[in-house]
Design a protein around this motif. Structure first.
Motif, PDB file in Angstrom:
ATOM      1  N   UNK A  73       0.852  -1.196   0.000  1.00 19.69           N
ATOM      2  CA  UNK A  73       0.000   0.000   0.000  1.00 19.69           C
ATOM      3  C   UNK A  73       0.885   1.242   0.000  1.00 19.69           C
ATOM      4  N   UNK A  74       0.367   2.380  -0.412  1.00 15.40           N
ATOM      5  CA  UNK A  74       1.191   3.595  -0.397  1.00 15.40           C
ATOM      6  C   UNK A  74       1.590   3.972   1.037  1.00 15.40           C
ATOM      7  N   UNK A  75       2.750   4.594   1.211  1.00 14.61           N
ATOM      8  CA  UNK A  75       3.247   4.920   2.546  1.00 14.61           C
ATOM      9  C   UNK A  75       2.235   5.664   3.413  1.00 14.61           C
ATOM     10  N   UNK A  76       1.465   6.558   2.805  1.00 12.60           N
ATOM     11  CA  UNK A  76       0.495   7.321   3.597  1.00 12.60           C
ATOM     12  C   UNK A  76      -0.499   6.420   4.313  1.00 12.60           C
ATOM     13  N   UNK A  77      -0.836   5.281   3.684  1.00 14.15           N
ATOM     14  CA  UNK A  77      -1.783   4.353   4.324  1.00 14.15           C
ATOM     15  C   UNK A  77      -1.177   3.745   5.583  1.00 14.15           C
ATOM     16  N   UNK A  78       0.098   3.338   5.477  1.00 15.01           N
ATOM     17  CA  UNK A  78       0.751   2.782   6.673  1.00 15.01           C
ATOM     18  C   UNK A  78       0.833   3.828   7.783  1.00 15.01           C
ATOM     19  N   UNK A  79       1.102   5.062   7.369  1.00 16.59           N
ATOM     20  CA  UNK A  79       1.222   6.122   8.379  1.00 16.59           C
ATOM     21  C   UNK A  79      -0.100   6.306   9.113  1.00 16.59           C
ATOM     22  N   UNK A  80      -1.174   6.369   8.357  1.00 15.14           N
ATOM     23  CA  UNK A  80      -2.463   6.619   9.021  1.00 15.14           C
ATOM     24  C   UNK A  80      -2.872   5.444   9.905  1.00 15.14           C
ATOM     25  N   UNK A  81      -2.447   4.257   9.530  1.00 21.70           N
ATOM     26  CA  UNK A  81      -2.793   3.089  10.355  1.00 21.70           C
ATOM     27  C   UNK A  81      -1.887   2.928  11.572  1.00 21.70           C
ATOM     28  N   UNK A  82      -0.610   3.271  11.406  1.00 19.82           N
ATOM     29  CA  UNK A  82       0.373   2.860  12.416  1.00 19.82           C
ATOM     30  C   UNK A  82       1.070   4.003  13.145  1.00 19.82           C
ATOM     31  N   UNK A  83       1.051   5.202  12.579  1.00 19.11           N
ATOM     32  CA  UNK A  83       1.954   6.241  13.084  1.00 19.11           C
ATOM     33  C   UNK A  83       1.168   7.380  13.735  1.00 19.11           C
ATOM     34  N   UNK A  84       1.648   7.812  14.886  1.00 20.35           N
ATOM     35  CA  UNK A  84       1.033   8.918  15.614  1.00 20.35           C
ATOM     36  C   UNK A  84       2.103   9.961  15.907  1.00 20.35           C
ATOM     37  N   UNK A  85       1.681  11.216  16.031  1.00 20.81           N
ATOM     38  CA  UNK A  85       2.631  12.286  16.329  1.00 20.81           C
ATOM     39  C   UNK A  85       2.130  13.094  17.519  1.00 20.81           C
ATOM     40  N   UNK A  86       3.028  13.447  18.416  1.00 23.06           N
ATOM     41  CA  UNK A  86       2.623  14.302  19.535  1.00 23.06           C
ATOM     42  C   UNK A  86       2.632  15.760  19.090  1.00 23.06           C
ATOM     43  N   UNK A  87       1.834  16.558  19.798  1.00 25.34           N
ATOM     44  CA  UNK A  87       1.508  17.888  19.268  1.00 25.34           C
ATOM     45  C   UNK A  87       2.465  18.995  19.668  1.00 25.34           C
TER      46      UNK A  87
END
Lengths: 352, 370
Positions: free
Chosen positions: A270-284
């Protein structure tokens, strides 16, 4: 803007060792003697990442004698934001040491010290597991040891270590994290085995600090390309203190490159953005916000998911004043997701 | 070859000579604030707010922790007031200068770290401050001690200005440069600094260490100080190779270089190897007009500590013979954990004439102190 709700989960606060000697009671006899004989208990093993007196290292009202060492100051921060839980991260030289055994011994002591001196003293506190980041086997062993204590909710790594994070040699860490429902906290920073930027060693701390976001972006690209999220479908990665607004343009370029170059990485279906939305979080925090609320809203839309951001003050680092922990332009609904729903979904161990 | 045969049971009980020259003494401050008096306000505030920033992982410590307290100190060298070893002149006299009858000691400060500093303007200011501090705290109260000019080679303009500023001041003996820098010292970008040193009558001293940001072995970062300490030898080999092959000594015929605390038994082997391969590859380096061994013999000096200990004690003598008895200068490295005692450092009896050269005359000539 102020946080419009109560009971937030602060996903990045920093606690610090007042000195190295506080670790001695938390070590076994061999290491106590080893460290005492070398005089390391008298030395300050702080990482070079945060000059102690630099303005960013301690907000004036959160600074105290040494930023991050005072429980009462941290508690006042939790009271101010009506925080339900705060996840404590220790940034120290211990995980970076060249001797894997020495590094592991210091990390074990730090985790013991965190549990006894912090977690035992305030029920709102949770912590990340400090691990010897250059020793995947010993790091995995420390994860298993600390996982018995449910108050440890995450594994802490630095974005820039000796090898890119996705490299397979690191996978024992990810297996242990996934097995124990522990997200991987990837904190902005370097163990300085390489220059902190890929063009060399800058002159100024300001350059180092701004460059941390590039380090996080590279680490993220490595995790995706090497297939860590394919191998570990339940693994979550939280990018801590990495900035936020670089993410949309990162996704655009990563997706485009993937379309052209995916034959190199066939597991990445899948495109990288999909993995990011599923797996990656960022603090604010620090939130490198654009100049207006409109633009911030636009940027958050570009991220393409309300699940990605996690509330954090980055206490005691100085990124904002007063209670304005969020950038302007975040709706109350989104603030609730950032501060409560997303953290609970990211950190399974916060839900008893 | 003139091989000296050692006695079967050499008497090595007391080899020191009154009036020896010590080519590696480390002064420390009692308090880092001592340097503030020599820093302009702008940099005094910077020191307080941001401090030293080099190319390494720990803010306050070498990234390979040493084996004894305070970064590898000799345990009995802490002065009575508990301050840092090497920070107390009366105690240094008692433990070193008067005890061994030192004629001169060459100070190589490892503090302030101006030469390692990433912020080059601050690094330059810190080098100047440490130079002034050495004079005020050490050389003026104790004229037997000579200073080494601190510079940051990444800031050529200020480095040259500092060398020229100290030219003619007999309290300074040499220019001190870190063994490990961003690039090998022979590279063209550093040439004007070396020219300025030679033009002003200063030798260069390369002391081990420095935070280059490069892994300390060609295969990466080792785990232990045990390995790091050995890797200083490889760094010295790299420096010598660079200076020779880049043609530095061809271009600056009066440049003299002392290698400090990097061992010396490796020099013959490196010399042979350079000569052998130079003969095959000389078309690549037509700027070299002589054999590498000739440049080394004419331009490179070494200090002794940590003194080599061959398995057969007598092999020390042939090693020194191969390097050249006139190129080796005694040093103690006071007050570090691996300090050499001039009475016992050599495990072989050194003939009287060579002993005089090694403990005294070579350094007097090298530093023009006679």
């Amino acid at each position: 803007m102020k946080l419009p709700i109560q009971g937030a989960i602060d996903c990045d606060v920093h606690i610090a060792l007042p000195n190295t000697a506080v670790l001695l009671p938390h070590m076994d006899e061999y290491w106590r003697e080893h460290i005492t004989q070398r005089g390391l208990d008298q030395d300050n093993l702080d990482s070079a990442a945060y000059p102690a007196n630099a303005p960013i290292t301690g907000r004036p009202d959160w600074r105290g004698t040494k930023p991050g060492t005072d429980l009462k100051l941290l508690q006042s921060c939790l009271d101010t934001f009506d925080t339900r839980y705060a996840i404590c991260n220790v940034l120290h030289g211990s995980p970076l040491m060249f001797s894997e055994d020495l590094s592991a011994a210091f990390c074990r002591a730090i985790n013991n010290w965190v549990a006894k001196e912090w977690l035992d003293r305030d029920p709102r506190l949770r912590a990340s597991i400090t691990v010897p980041i250059h020793s995947p086997e010993l790091a995995a062993a420390e994860i298993e040891r600390c996982a018995a204590d449910p108050r440890f909710v995450q594994v802490l790594l630095l974005a820039a270590a000796e090898l890119p994070l996705g490299r397979r040699i690191n996978w024992p860490i990810y297996a242990a994290a996934e097995r124990n429902n522990l997200p991987l906290g990837v904190h902005a920073g370097s163990s300085y085995r390489h220059a902190p930027t890929n063009t060399g060693w800058p002159s100024y701390f300001l350059e180092d600090y701004v460059g941390l976001a590039s380090g996080c972006a590279s680490a993220l690209n490595s995790l995706i390309c090497e297939g860590v999220f394919v191998q570990h479908p339940n693994l979550k990665v939280v990018l801590l203190e990495s900035g936020v607004t670089w993410l949309p343009n990162f996704i655009w370029r990563a997706n485009k490159t993937w379309r052209a170059a995916r034959m190199e990485v066939p597991w990445q279906t899948r495109p990288p953005g999909d993995y990011i939305r599923d797996h990656v979080r960022l603090t604010t925090q620090p939130f490198d916000a654009p100049p207006s609320a409109d633009m911030t809203q636009r940027l958050i839309e570009e991220i393409g998911s309300d699940d990605v951001l996690l509330f954090a003050t980055d206490y005691p680092h100085w990124h904002f004043d007063g209670e304005d922990a969020l950038p302007d332009g975040i709706s109350p609904q989104l603030a609730r997701r950032i501060a409560i729903d997303n953290p609970l979904n990211t950190y399974p161990r916060l839900t008893p | 070859m003139n091989v000296i045969t050692p006695q079967t049971q050499p008497d090595v009980s007391a080899q020191s000579l009154t009036g020896y020259v010590d080519c590696d003494v480390h002064p420390y401050f009692k308090n880092p604030a001592e340097l503030d008096a020599f820093l302009p306000t702008r940099w005094r505030e910077h020191r307080k707010e941001y401090g030293a920033r080099s190319r390494s992982a720990l803010a306050y410590m070498p990234q390979y922790p040493r084996l004894s307290p305070q970064n590898g100190m000799r345990m009995d060298a802490f002065p009575p007031d508990g301050s840092l070893p090497g920070s107390d002149l009366p105690f240094m006299r008692e433990q070193l200068i008067d005890l061994f009858g030192m004629a001169h000691g060459i100070l190589l400060p490892l503090l302030g770290r101006g030469g390692d500093e990433r912020n080059l303007e601050y690094g330059a200011a810190m080098c100047t401050a440490v130079n002034d501090w050495m004079l005020a705290y050490w050389c003026d109260p104790e004229p037997r001690l000579k200073a080494s000019i601190q510079i940051n080679v990444e800031h050529a303009e200020s480095a040259i200005a500092e060398i020229e500023k100290r030219a003619g001041d007999r309290r300074f003996a040499q220019v001190q440069i870190n063994q490990r820098g961003l690039e090998p010292l022979g590279r063209h970008r550093y040439r004007k600094i070396l020219q300025a040193a030679a033009a002003n009558g200063f030798p260069i001293a390369m002391h081990l260490g420095g935070t280059s940001g490069h892994a300390s072995t060609a295969g990466g970062w080792p785990s232990y100080y045990h390995e790091e300490h050995h890797a200083y030898v490889q760094s010295m080999e790299g420096i010598v190779t660079s200076l020779v092959v880049e043609g530095v000594f061809e271009q600056i015929p009066n440049l003299k270089v002392a290698l400090v605390e990097g061992g010396f038994a490796w020099i013959p082997a490196l010399t042979w190897r350079l000569d052998k391969h130079y003969r095959r590859l000389r078309t690549e380096v037509p700027h070299l007009k002589r054999l590498p061994s000739e440049y080394i013999r004419d331009h490179i000096w070494v200090t002794t500590q940590p003194v080599e200990e061959p398995e057969r004690a007598g092999d020390m003598l042939s090693t020194l013979e191969w390097i050249g008895w006139d190129r080796v200068m005694f040093s103690t490295d006071y007050p570090h954990w691996d300090q050499d005692d001039p009475r016992y450092a050599f495990k072989v009896q050194i003939p009287e004439q060579q002993k005089r050269m090694l403990f005294r005359e070579n350094a007097l000539a090298f530093y023009n102190l006679a």
